[in-house]
Scaffold this motif. Sequence first.
Motif, PDB file in Angstrom:
ATOM      1  N   CYS A 159      68.874 -18.554  52.063  1.00 31.35           N
ATOM      2  CA  CYS A 159      68.897 -17.362  51.271  1.00 31.35           C
ATOM      3  C   CYS A 159      68.138 -17.609  49.843  1.00 31.35           C
ATOM      4  O   CYS A 159      68.403 -18.628  49.247  1.00 31.35           O
ATOM      5  CB  CYS A 159      70.335 -16.895  50.789  1.00 31.35           C
ATOM      6  SG  CYS A 159      70.495 -15.771  49.758  1.00 31.35           S
ATOM      7  N   CYS A 184      73.340 -18.622  54.056  1.00 31.97           N
ATOM      8  CA  CYS A 184      73.462 -18.977  52.624  1.00 31.97           C
ATOM      9  C   CYS A 184      72.265 -20.194  52.438  1.00 31.97           C
ATOM     10  O   CYS A 184      71.482 -19.917  51.246  1.00 31.97           O
ATOM     11  CB  CYS A 184      74.689 -19.478  52.159  1.00 31.97           C
ATOM     12  SG  CYS A 184      75.879 -18.278  52.173  1.00 31.97           S
ATOM     13  N   SER A 203      77.625 -10.291  46.624  1.00 32.40           N
ATOM     14  CA  SER A 203      76.675 -10.969  45.754  1.00 32.40           C
ATOM     15  C   SER A 203      77.037 -10.686  44.123  1.00 32.40           C
ATOM     16  O   SER A 203      76.803 -11.545  43.416  1.00 32.40           O
ATOM     17  CB  SER A 203      75.342 -10.673  46.020  1.00 32.40           C
ATOM     18  OG  SER A 203      75.106  -9.286  45.837  1.00 32.40           O
ATOM     19  N   PRO A 219      77.286 -15.777  57.024  1.00 26.17           N
ATOM     20  CA  PRO A 219      75.955 -15.608  56.163  1.00 26.17           C
ATOM     21  C   PRO A 219      75.070 -16.698  56.272  1.00 26.17           C
ATOM     22  O   PRO A 219      75.517 -17.940  55.997  1.00 26.17           O
ATOM     23  CB  PRO A 219      76.481 -15.323  54.756  1.00 26.17           C
ATOM     24  CG  PRO A 219      77.761 -15.602  54.765  1.00 26.17           C
ATOM     25  CD  PRO A 219      78.399 -15.481  56.155  1.00 26.17           C
ATOM     26  N   CYS A 272      72.373 -12.322  54.579  1.00 28.25           N
ATOM     27  CA  CYS A 272      73.712 -12.062  54.259  1.00 28.25           C
ATOM     28  C   CYS A 272      74.238 -11.372  55.483  1.00 28.25           C
ATOM     29  O   CYS A 272      75.104 -10.141  55.089  1.00 28.25           O
ATOM     30  CB  CYS A 272      73.713 -11.481  53.038  1.00 28.25           C
ATOM     31  SG  CYS A 272      75.035 -11.683  52.271  1.00 28.25           S
TER      32      CYS A 272
END
Length: 214
Positions: free
Chosen positions: A201, A198, A152, A196, A191
């Motif tokens: 998120c 996303c 990240s 992941p 994550c």
Amino acid sequence: MAKQLPYRTLQEIFHRFHAAEPEPKGELEHVNAYTLVVAVALSAQATDAGVNKATRALFRIADTPEKMLALGEEGLLEHIKTIGLYRQKAKNVMKTARILVDEYGGEVPSSRAALQSLPGVGRKTANVVLNMWWGHPAQAVDTHIFRVGNRSGIAPGRDVDAVERAIEDNVPAEYQRHAHHWLILHGRYTCVARKPKCAACIIRDLCEYEEKTL
């Protein structure tokens, strides 16, 4: 490895983490500082769920170093044999119990150096205990935090020590106390390593990860 995110971006990231979960908790079950030390030591290369399943009955009968010594290594082995590397871990737990009784009056020390001197207790374990029991802003970097930090841009670093320093140096002070729990939980449930999540998120628009999933 992503580049380090700017301070204002980190403020927004941790503001969102805080808004979603103001008081994040570690998932290892424990009843006092001693059982936390044991649980974290047992969790190396094992899942929290697996450790919890093994320690529920154990901690009902051995929640102090004195009781652990009374149980004995063979008795301990019966409780933790479902955990990886259980034989070596059992030896370390028994050695730690003896040291705590002989040198610390049965109490768990509250300094990182003292904790790290215990068998099977490394810097990560010491930081977990310092954070979860005494509320210190210590950063216990595990595989989840290492992945999230680098992916990240929250805390990039080539090794766990570098990621720990990046968190300490860059995450806003008001979020330091709970930073490692937010990052662990984010890595464990959102994550994740292979695919992941996303789309789900809460920081996807702030994250530097170039291979975001749809």
